[in-house]
Enzyme design. Sequence first.
Site, PDB file in Angstrom:
ATOM      1  N   LYS A  22      10.922  -6.580  -1.226  1.00 43.42           N
ATOM      2  CA  LYS A  22      11.874  -5.825  -0.384  1.00 43.42           C
ATOM      3  C   LYS A  22      11.650  -6.168   1.091  1.00 43.42           C
ATOM      4  CE  LYS A  22      10.853  -1.392   0.837  1.00 43.42           C
ATOM      5  NZ  LYS A  22      10.891  -1.127   2.281  1.00 43.42           N
ATOM      6  N   ASN A  23      10.358  -6.141   1.510  1.00 45.12           N
ATOM      7  CA  ASN A  23      10.078  -6.293   2.940  1.00 45.12           C
ATOM      8  C   ASN A  23      10.186  -7.735   3.415  1.00 45.12           C
ATOM      9  OD1 ASN A  23       9.871  -3.593   3.043  1.00 45.12           O
ATOM     10  ND2 ASN A  23       7.645  -3.528   3.027  1.00 45.12           N
ATOM     11  N   ARG A  92      14.841   1.801   8.568  1.00 44.01           N
ATOM     12  CA  ARG A  92      13.977   1.340   9.659  1.00 44.01           C
ATOM     13  C   ARG A  92      14.286  -0.113   9.986  1.00 44.01           C
ATOM     14  NH1 ARG A  92      10.254   2.357  13.677  1.00 44.01           N
ATOM     15  NH2 ARG A  92       8.826   0.627  13.878  1.00 44.01           N
ATOM     16  N   CYS A 116      10.731   8.279   9.440  1.00 47.08           N
ATOM     17  CA  CYS A 116      10.890   8.866   8.110  1.00 47.08           C
ATOM     18  C   CYS A 116       9.683   9.772   7.850  1.00 47.08           C
ATOM     19  CB  CYS A 116      11.020   7.796   7.052  1.00 47.08           C
ATOM     20  SG  CYS A 116       9.685   6.654   7.106  1.00 47.08           S
ATOM     21  N   ARG A 121       7.169   6.364  13.760  1.00 47.16           N
ATOM     22  CA  ARG A 121       7.841   5.054  13.704  1.00 47.16           C
ATOM     23  C   ARG A 121       8.419   4.641  15.069  1.00 47.16           C
ATOM     24  NH1 ARG A 121       8.774   4.082   8.227  1.00 47.16           N
ATOM     25  NH2 ARG A 121       8.450   1.892   8.702  1.00 47.16           N
ATOM     26  N   PRO A 122       7.634   4.635  16.134  1.00 44.94           N
ATOM     27  CA  PRO A 122       8.152   4.220  17.444  1.00 44.94           C
ATOM     28  C   PRO A 122       8.542   2.742  17.422  1.00 44.94           C
ATOM     29  CG  PRO A 122       5.770   4.361  17.522  1.00 44.94           C
ATOM     30  CD  PRO A 122       6.186   4.909  16.175  1.00 44.94           C
ATOM     31  N   ILE A 123       9.287   2.321  18.462  1.00 42.50           N
ATOM     32  CA  ILE A 123       9.649   0.890  18.556  1.00 42.50           C
ATOM     33  C   ILE A 123       9.266   0.330  19.928  1.00 42.50           C
ATOM     34  CG2 ILE A 123      11.517   0.997  16.851  1.00 42.50           C
ATOM     35  CD1 ILE A 123      13.473   1.061  19.250  1.00 42.50           C
ATOM     36  N   ASP A 124       8.288   0.969  20.580  1.00 45.58           N
ATOM     37  CA  ASP A 124       7.887   0.516  21.919  1.00 45.58           C
ATOM     38  C   ASP A 124       7.418  -0.940  21.927  1.00 45.58           C
ATOM     39  OD1 ASP A 124       5.803   1.786  20.329  1.00 45.58           O
ATOM     40  OD2 ASP A 124       4.473   1.298  21.984  1.00 45.58           O
ATOM     41  N   LEU A 125       6.749  -1.363  20.853  1.00 47.18           N
ATOM     42  CA  LEU A 125       6.248  -2.753  20.815  1.00 47.18           C
ATOM     43  C   LEU A 125       7.412  -3.741  20.664  1.00 47.18           C
ATOM     44  CD1 LEU A 125       3.108  -2.253  18.529  1.00 47.18           C
ATOM     45  CD2 LEU A 125       3.190  -2.394  21.027  1.00 47.18           C
ATOM     46  N   ASP A 305       1.077   0.593   2.084  1.00 47.46           N
ATOM     47  CA  ASP A 305       2.142   0.819   1.095  1.00 47.46           C
ATOM     48  C   ASP A 305       1.598   1.000  -0.319  1.00 47.46           C
ATOM     49  OD1 ASP A 305       4.603  -1.378   2.656  1.00 47.46           O
ATOM     50  OD2 ASP A 305       3.857   0.602   3.166  1.00 47.46           O
ATOM     51  N   ILE A 327      -2.700   3.663   9.297  1.00 50.30           N
ATOM     52  CA  ILE A 327      -1.492   3.039   9.838  1.00 50.30           C
ATOM     53  C   ILE A 327      -0.435   4.051  10.250  1.00 50.30           C
ATOM     54  CG2 ILE A 327       0.366   1.376   9.373  1.00 50.30           C
ATOM     55  CD1 ILE A 327      -2.391   0.070   9.474  1.00 50.30           C
ATOM     56  N   ARG A 397      14.891   3.299  -3.180  1.00 44.35           N
ATOM     57  CA  ARG A 397      15.002   2.472  -1.970  1.00 44.35           C
ATOM     58  C   ARG A 397      14.163   1.206  -2.102  1.00 44.35           C
ATOM     59  NH1 ARG A 397      12.512   4.992   2.542  1.00 44.35           N
ATOM     60  NH2 ARG A 397      12.715   2.856   3.292  1.00 44.35           N
TER      61      ARG A 397
HETATM   62  C1  EPZ Z   1       6.720  -2.500   7.842  1.00 43.43           C
HETATM   63  O1  EPZ Z   1       7.146  -1.380   8.595  1.00 43.43           O
HETATM   64  C2  EPZ Z   1       7.143  -2.220   6.408  1.00 43.43           C
HETATM   65  N1  EPZ Z   1       8.593  -2.084   6.349  1.00 43.43           N
HETATM   66  C3  EPZ Z   1       6.475  -0.927   5.929  1.00 43.43           C
HETATM   67  O2  EPZ Z   1       6.827  -0.759   4.561  1.00 43.43           O
HETATM   68  C4  EPZ Z   1       4.958  -1.095   6.026  1.00 43.43           C
HETATM   69  O3  EPZ Z   1       4.342   0.118   5.659  1.00 43.43           O
HETATM   70  C5  EPZ Z   1       4.569  -1.455   7.463  1.00 43.43           C
HETATM   71  O4  EPZ Z   1       5.287  -2.645   7.884  1.00 43.43           O
HETATM   72  C6  EPZ Z   1       3.075  -1.719   7.610  1.00 43.43           C
HETATM   73  O5  EPZ Z   1       2.707  -2.744   6.756  1.00 43.43           O
HETATM   74  C7  EPZ Z   1       9.361  -3.198   6.348  1.00 43.43           C
HETATM   75  O6  EPZ Z   1       8.875  -4.312   6.413  1.00 43.43           O
HETATM   76  C8  EPZ Z   1      10.840  -2.978   6.238  1.00 43.43           C
HETATM   77  P1  EPZ Z   1       4.662  -1.585  11.683  1.00 43.43           P
HETATM   78  P2  EPZ Z   1       7.077  -1.426  10.219  1.00 43.43           P
HETATM   79  O7  EPZ Z   1       5.527  -1.873  12.832  1.00 43.43           O
HETATM   80  O8  EPZ Z   1       7.422  -2.767  10.687  1.00 43.43           O
HETATM   81  C9  EPZ Z   1       3.103   1.513  14.880  1.00 43.43           C
HETATM   82  C10 EPZ Z   1       7.547   0.404   2.648  1.00 43.43           C
HETATM   83  O9  EPZ Z   1       7.102   1.384   2.024  1.00 43.43           O
HETATM   84  N2  EPZ Z   1       4.128   0.935  15.766  1.00 43.43           N
HETATM   85  O10 EPZ Z   1       3.673  -2.612  11.229  1.00 43.43           O
HETATM   86  O11 EPZ Z   1       7.831  -0.263  10.736  1.00 43.43           O
HETATM   87  C11 EPZ Z   1       3.726   2.361  13.794  1.00 43.43           C
HETATM   88  O12 EPZ Z   1       3.987   3.664  14.262  1.00 43.43           O
HETATM   89  C12 EPZ Z   1       7.569   0.412   4.169  1.00 43.43           C
HETATM   90  O13 EPZ Z   1       7.991  -0.642   2.103  1.00 43.43           O
HETATM   91  C13 EPZ Z   1       4.146   1.322  17.095  1.00 43.43           C
HETATM   92  O14 EPZ Z   1       3.324   2.122  17.533  1.00 43.43           O
HETATM   93  O15 EPZ Z   1       5.520  -1.162  10.423  1.00 43.43           O
HETATM   94  C14 EPZ Z   1       2.689   2.352  12.719  1.00 43.43           C
HETATM   95  O16 EPZ Z   1       1.710   3.315  13.051  1.00 43.43           O
HETATM   96  C15 EPZ Z   1       7.004   1.706   4.738  1.00 43.43           C
HETATM   97  N3  EPZ Z   1       5.094   0.818  17.917  1.00 43.43           N
HETATM   98  C16 EPZ Z   1       2.074   0.960  12.844  1.00 43.43           C
HETATM   99  O17 EPZ Z   1       2.449   0.476  14.147  1.00 43.43           O
HETATM  100  C17 EPZ Z   1       6.037  -0.089  17.449  1.00 43.43           C
HETATM  101  O18 EPZ Z   1       6.876  -0.562  18.243  1.00 43.43           O
HETATM  102  C18 EPZ Z   1       2.567  -0.024  11.786  1.00 43.43           C
HETATM  103  O19 EPZ Z   1       3.923  -0.180  11.970  1.00 43.43           O
HETATM  104  C19 EPZ Z   1       6.000  -0.465  16.085  1.00 43.43           C
HETATM  105  C20 EPZ Z   1       5.029   0.060  15.266  1.00 43.43           C
END
Ligand code: EPZ
Length: 416
Positions: A22-23, A92, A116, A121-125, A305, A327, A397
């Site tokens: 999926k991812n 997301r 969710c 789930r911030p997007i600052d990065l 996950d 995480i 999903r």
């Molecule tokens: C991806 O989400 C996956 N989703 C998630 O899978 C997975 O749990 C996650 O990576 C970690 O491996 C998809 O690929 C669609 P991250 P993503 O950015 O990209 C923080 C599932 O069940 N963060 O690596 O959203 C965030 O809050 C889903 O299949 C910031 O602080 O994960 C979290 O604590 C759930 N600022 C950590 O990083 C940002 O701008 C990991 O998030 C982005 C993230």
Amino acid sequence: MDKFYIKGGAKLDGEIEVYSAKNSVLALLAASILTDEKVVIHSCPKIGDVYSMIKILQYLGCKVEWQGDSIVIDSSQADKHDIPLQYGQEIRSSIFMLGSILARFKKAKAVFPGGCDIGLRPIDLHLKGLRELNVVVQEQGANIFCNGENARGKKIHLDFPSVGATENIMLASVLIKGKTTICNAAKEPEIVCLQDMLNKMGAKVSGAGTGMIEIEGVKKLSGTEFVPISDRIVAGTYIIAAAMTKGKVHIKNCRPNDLYSLTSKLNGVACDVLASDNDLLVKGYDRPQSVLTVETLPYPGFPTDLQAQMLALQTISQGTSVVVENIFETRFKHVGELIKMGAQIVVKDRYAIVRGVQKLYGCQVSAYDLRGGASLVLAGLVADGTTVVNNVRHIDRGYFQLEEALSSLGGCIKRV
Ligand code: EPZ
């Protein structure tokens, strides 16, 4: 609102094939808009998040159709560059589209994706990375306006190896002038898969899977056909299901190396795991021993996950286990439901202490998120009596017909 009815006690036995991740598929769908030529992505799961992503592409003007389990995307007529609220907040991964729309149209509008039930789930990065590429990013309420007319390559450091931010920056930089370097990039296999498809389309990306990814911008990308990697989280869910039910399951079309953080903990403790290049054979033990500690970390650490599914296994293992969720802030919503089934778990902040019990008892439980829902299904497979899992839309999903897969292995589970 569908539910799963599960009668516990059956040992899973047989073989099962794993479909594409999926991812991976979600990121590859985002990448498909980088070219006006046809892109075909094979062996895709017909799951909620994929359908949601397809809706966004169709809204942007892409022609998208299923041919069996392949998705055919023609973006030649794509003419919109905004992701509307109803789509952006549905999943997301809509945020990945920001990078690819920017690369194609030099401007983009998105919305802050819904957090969710697993965290803020911030997007600052993501936004910091785009600004580093000289993209003008304006945040107005829930809306994000981007102008990439003067974007150019840059060396970027991610404070956290975010999967989504890494993918967004890769997608945003493949078509801009100059070289982009992402330091402290995510190393997940899905990142390598995205690099492979982008390069097949004519991009110049290297280093995926290491902490340092380099992208040399090119002028144009061409269409391609591509087979994504198989879903390591679905495969890991089957491994844990086999261990919990004391079964014997042959998992085909998986990638054992992607799952070493899981199998190295379970092998000889909860089950025997025999690995070959693309297969795993899992034989559960009559009484699995507890895994003392499970800490979720960025890849190649233990995947967040699989935390919920692993925790379900610990509830019936002999001994005590400490599960640490590093995480996401609130990824223990399944614990309350497992306790209803007789599990003995104490949660303190990011720590869950699990004392194994002999037996779980079937009852009414509810899924609050995708992987937490899967953990309740696994618990139902071993519980005494019948378990009803509500809100299975969360599970749908990320799992294609999970009940069919488990039934094919002898599990007593049906959808109503
Ligand atoms: C991806 O989400 C996956 N989703 C998630 O899978 C997975 O749990 C996650 O990576 C970690 O491996 C998809 O690929 C669609 P991250 P993503 O950015 O990209 C923080 C599932 O069940 N963060 O690596 O959203 C965030 O809050 C889903 O299949 C910031 O602080 O994960 C979290 O604590 C759930 N600022 C950590 O990083 C940002 O701008 C990991 O998030 C982005 C993230």
